[in-house]
Design a protein around this motif. Structure first.
Motif, PDB file in Angstrom:
ATOM      1  N   GLU A 112       0.831  -1.214   0.000  1.00 45.62           N
ATOM      2  CA  GLU A 112       0.000   0.000   0.000  1.00 45.62           C
ATOM      3  C   GLU A 112       0.866   1.266   0.000  1.00 45.62           C
ATOM      4  O   GLU A 112       0.556   2.246  -0.668  1.00 45.62           O
ATOM      5  CB  GLU A 112      -0.944  -0.028   1.207  1.00 45.62           C
ATOM      6  N   ALA A 139      -6.888  -5.138   4.056  1.00 44.10           N
ATOM      7  CA  ALA A 139      -6.097  -3.934   3.789  1.00 44.10           C
ATOM      8  C   ALA A 139      -6.700  -2.733   4.516  1.00 44.10           C
ATOM      9  O   ALA A 139      -7.925  -2.641   4.641  1.00 44.10           O
ATOM     10  CB  ALA A 139      -6.066  -3.661   2.291  1.00 44.10           C
ATOM     11  N   GLY A 140      -5.811  -1.819   4.965  1.00 42.63           N
ATOM     12  CA  GLY A 140      -6.332  -0.650   5.690  1.00 42.63           C
ATOM     13  C   GLY A 140      -5.649   0.651   5.304  1.00 42.63           C
ATOM     14  O   GLY A 140      -5.923   1.692   5.877  1.00 42.63           O
TER      15      GLY A 140
HETATM   16  C1  HXC Z   1       6.243  -7.582  12.277  1.00 42.73           C
HETATM   17  C2  HXC Z   1       7.480  -8.918  10.871  1.00 42.73           C
HETATM   18  C3  HXC Z   1       6.578  -8.663   9.813  1.00 42.73           C
HETATM   19  C4  HXC Z   1       5.463  -7.805  10.068  1.00 42.73           C
HETATM   20  C5  HXC Z   1       8.131  -9.993   9.099  1.00 42.73           C
HETATM   21  N1  HXC Z   1       8.419  -9.729  10.384  1.00 42.73           N
HETATM   22  N2  HXC Z   1       7.005  -9.357   8.722  1.00 42.73           N
HETATM   23  N3  HXC Z   1       7.298  -8.378  12.077  1.00 42.73           N
HETATM   24  N4  HXC Z   1       5.329  -7.277  11.302  1.00 42.73           N
HETATM   25  N5  HXC Z   1       4.582  -7.464   9.113  1.00 42.73           N
HETATM   26  C6  HXC Z   1       9.541 -10.247  11.168  1.00 42.73           C
HETATM   27  C7  HXC Z   1       9.387 -11.710  11.517  1.00 42.73           C
HETATM   28  O1  HXC Z   1       8.558 -11.880  12.638  1.00 42.73           O
HETATM   29  C8  HXC Z   1      10.828 -12.111  11.796  1.00 42.73           C
HETATM   30  O2  HXC Z   1      11.173 -11.645  13.078  1.00 42.73           O
HETATM   31  C9  HXC Z   1      11.599 -11.277  10.791  1.00 42.73           C
HETATM   32  O3  HXC Z   1      10.750 -10.208  10.396  1.00 42.73           O
HETATM   33  C10 HXC Z   1      11.965 -12.082   9.539  1.00 42.73           C
HETATM   34  O4  HXC Z   1      10.772 -12.645   9.023  1.00 42.73           O
HETATM   35  P1  HXC Z   1      10.624 -14.212   8.686  1.00 42.73           P
HETATM   36  O5  HXC Z   1       9.183 -14.518   8.702  1.00 42.73           O
HETATM   37  O6  HXC Z   1      11.520 -15.023   9.564  1.00 42.73           O
HETATM   38  O7  HXC Z   1      11.227 -14.237   7.208  1.00 42.73           O
HETATM   39  P2  HXC Z   1      10.827 -15.212   6.007  1.00 42.73           P
HETATM   40  O8  HXC Z   1      10.705 -16.631   6.511  1.00 42.73           O
HETATM   41  O9  HXC Z   1      11.814 -14.927   4.942  1.00 42.73           O
HETATM   42  O10 HXC Z   1       9.375 -14.767   5.562  1.00 42.73           O
HETATM   43  C11 HXC Z   1       9.157 -13.478   4.986  1.00 42.73           C
HETATM   44  C12 HXC Z   1       7.639 -13.125   4.950  1.00 42.73           C
HETATM   45  C13 HXC Z   1       7.039 -13.298   6.350  1.00 42.73           C
HETATM   46  C14 HXC Z   1       6.948 -14.038   3.942  1.00 42.73           C
HETATM   47  C15 HXC Z   1       7.557 -11.687   4.437  1.00 42.73           C
HETATM   48  O11 HXC Z   1       7.847 -12.574   7.284  1.00 42.73           O
HETATM   49  C16 HXC Z   1       5.624 -12.792   6.454  1.00 42.73           C
HETATM   50  O12 HXC Z   1       4.707 -13.457   6.013  1.00 42.73           O
HETATM   51  N6  HXC Z   1       5.461 -11.612   7.080  1.00 42.73           N
HETATM   52  C17 HXC Z   1       4.158 -11.042   7.336  1.00 42.73           C
HETATM   53  C18 HXC Z   1       3.560 -10.497   6.052  1.00 42.73           C
HETATM   54  C19 HXC Z   1       2.169  -9.897   6.302  1.00 42.73           C
HETATM   55  O13 HXC Z   1       1.259 -10.583   6.741  1.00 42.73           O
HETATM   56  N7  HXC Z   1       2.035  -8.623   6.042  1.00 42.73           N
HETATM   57  C20 HXC Z   1       0.789  -7.894   6.278  1.00 42.73           C
HETATM   58  C21 HXC Z   1       0.802  -7.336   7.648  1.00 42.73           C
HETATM   59  S1  HXC Z   1      -0.762  -6.597   8.065  1.00 42.73           S
HETATM   60  P3  HXC Z   1      11.963 -12.591  14.127  1.00 42.73           P
HETATM   61  O14 HXC Z   1      12.052 -11.745  15.352  1.00 42.73           O
HETATM   62  O15 HXC Z   1      11.135 -13.829  14.276  1.00 42.73           O
HETATM   63  O16 HXC Z   1      13.275 -12.856  13.452  1.00 42.73           O
HETATM   64  C22 HXC Z   1      -0.757  -5.145   7.298  1.00 42.73           C
HETATM   65  C23 HXC Z   1      -2.005  -4.341   7.528  1.00 42.73           C
HETATM   66  C24 HXC Z   1      -2.068  -3.190   6.624  1.00 42.73           C
HETATM   67  O17 HXC Z   1       0.138  -4.758   6.633  1.00 42.73           O
HETATM   68  C25 HXC Z   1      -3.128  -2.245   7.084  1.00 42.73           C
HETATM   69  C26 HXC Z   1      -2.748  -0.819   6.965  1.00 42.73           C
HETATM   70  C27 HXC Z   1      -1.319  -0.460   7.079  1.00 42.73           C
END
Ligand code: HXC
Length: 258
Positions: A112, A139-140
């Motif tokens: 976004e 999404a927000g």
């Molecule tokens: C907090 C996050 C994060 C997130 C990754 N990390 N994404 N922390 N918020 N959105 C952190 C993990 O916890 C981890 O911390 C470190 O980053 C590395 O991530 P891994 O998962 O170990 O890496 P990998 O296996 O390579 O996977 C990558 C990934 C995965 C596929 C991107 O991290 C993932 O699915 N992340 C979340 C994606 C997501 O759902 N995004 C939408 C969020 S909601 P540690 O401490 O364990 O090492 C959103 C709402 C929007 O965006 C609304 C308005 C803004």
């Protein structure tokens, strides 16, 4: 100003804002959103700045809003503080051109954020997605609206409902990004593109930005009128005379932003 979650560099007329929370794949926490807003406000006020590039790391532009920060919030918390509204407004009111240079993950709020920029240059490793559905939310920060306008309803629904990622090639084909470059060249390519924009008349670039953005807000006829009037108004500027004279005299224009 010293920042903790972003790195800001100035190269001639271009400000580079690099998201810098590598341990969390540049997840957007409140501090980072505030720092981006501050950096943009400084760039807006600094007359030397003519274009901005927003980027992340090679592995992640931003993997979304910070889930650990959001997890404990209640409806009352997010509604009463109008979560993300102020940041969204800050992005929208920025009048200079801003390019998103995306490598690796641009997910949720990261996707976004990239879409709020004026255009996206993607590295060949870029992955876009709106996976909020996997967290029981959606999404927000504009995703359901902007992604739909970029790629159409069918693909947008697919992305939001399944949470699947789109690679750079699909993003290019679907109109989400303006082009793909090799990951190693992403920063230099985006900076060179910004430097090229910085050479133009700032009055004309601001007018272009307003006019293209208006196409999302209005009917075709109103948009055409808005464009025509802006086009007409540019004939009141020095830079129109200079740009056209320079062409006829076969020399480079000397724009003065007036
Ligand atoms: C907090 C996050 C994060 C997130 C990754 N990390 N994404 N922390 N918020 N959105 C952190 C993990 O916890 C981890 O911390 C470190 O980053 C590395 O991530 P891994 O998962 O170990 O890496 P990998 O296996 O390579 O996977 C990558 C990934 C995965 C596929 C991107 O991290 C993932 O699915 N992340 C979340 C994606 C997501 O759902 N995004 C939408 C969020 S909601 P540690 O401490 O364990 O090492 C959103 C709402 C929007 O965006 C609304 C308005 C803004």
């Amino acid at each position: 100003m010293a920042f903790k979650t972003i790195i800001v560099e100035q190269e001639e007329h271009v400000t580079l804002i690099q998201l810098n929370r590598p341990d969390a794949l540049n997840a957007l926490n409140a501090e980072m959103l505030e720092e981006i807003s501050t950096a943009l406000s400084e760039a807006e006020q600094n007359e030397k700045v003519r274009c901005v590039v927003l980027t992340g790391s090679e592995k992640a532009f931003a993997a979304g809003a910070d889930i650990t920060e959001m997890a404990k919030k209640s409806f009352v918390d997010v509604f009463s503080t109008n979560l993300f509204a102020e940041f969204s407004d800050n992005m929208l009111k920025f009048r200079k051109p801003i390019i998103a240079a995306v490598s690796g993950y641009a997910l949720g709020g990261g996707c976004e954020l990239a879409m709020m920029c004026d255009f996206i240059i993607a590295s060949d490793t870029a992955k876009f997605g709106q996976p909020e559905i996997n967290l029981g939310v959606m999404a927000g920060l504009g995703g359901s609206q902007r992604l739909t306008r970029f790629v159409g309803k069918s693909k947008s629904m697919d992305m939001h409902l399944t949470g699947r990622f789109m690679n750079a090639e699909e993003a290019d084909r679907s109109g989400l990004v303006s082009r793909i470059v090799p990951a190693k060249k992403l920063k230099s390519d985006a900076m060179a593109t910004a430097a090229k924009i910085a050479e133009k008349s700032a009055i004309a670039t601001m007018a272009v930005k307003e006019s293209v953005n208006r196409s999302y807000e209005t009917t075709l006829n109103e948009g055409l009128l808005f464009e025509r009037r802006l086009f007409h108004s540019l004939f009141a500027t020095h830079d129109q005379t200079e740009g056209m004279d320079a062409f006829i005299e076969k020399r480079e224009p000397q724009f003065r932003d007036k």
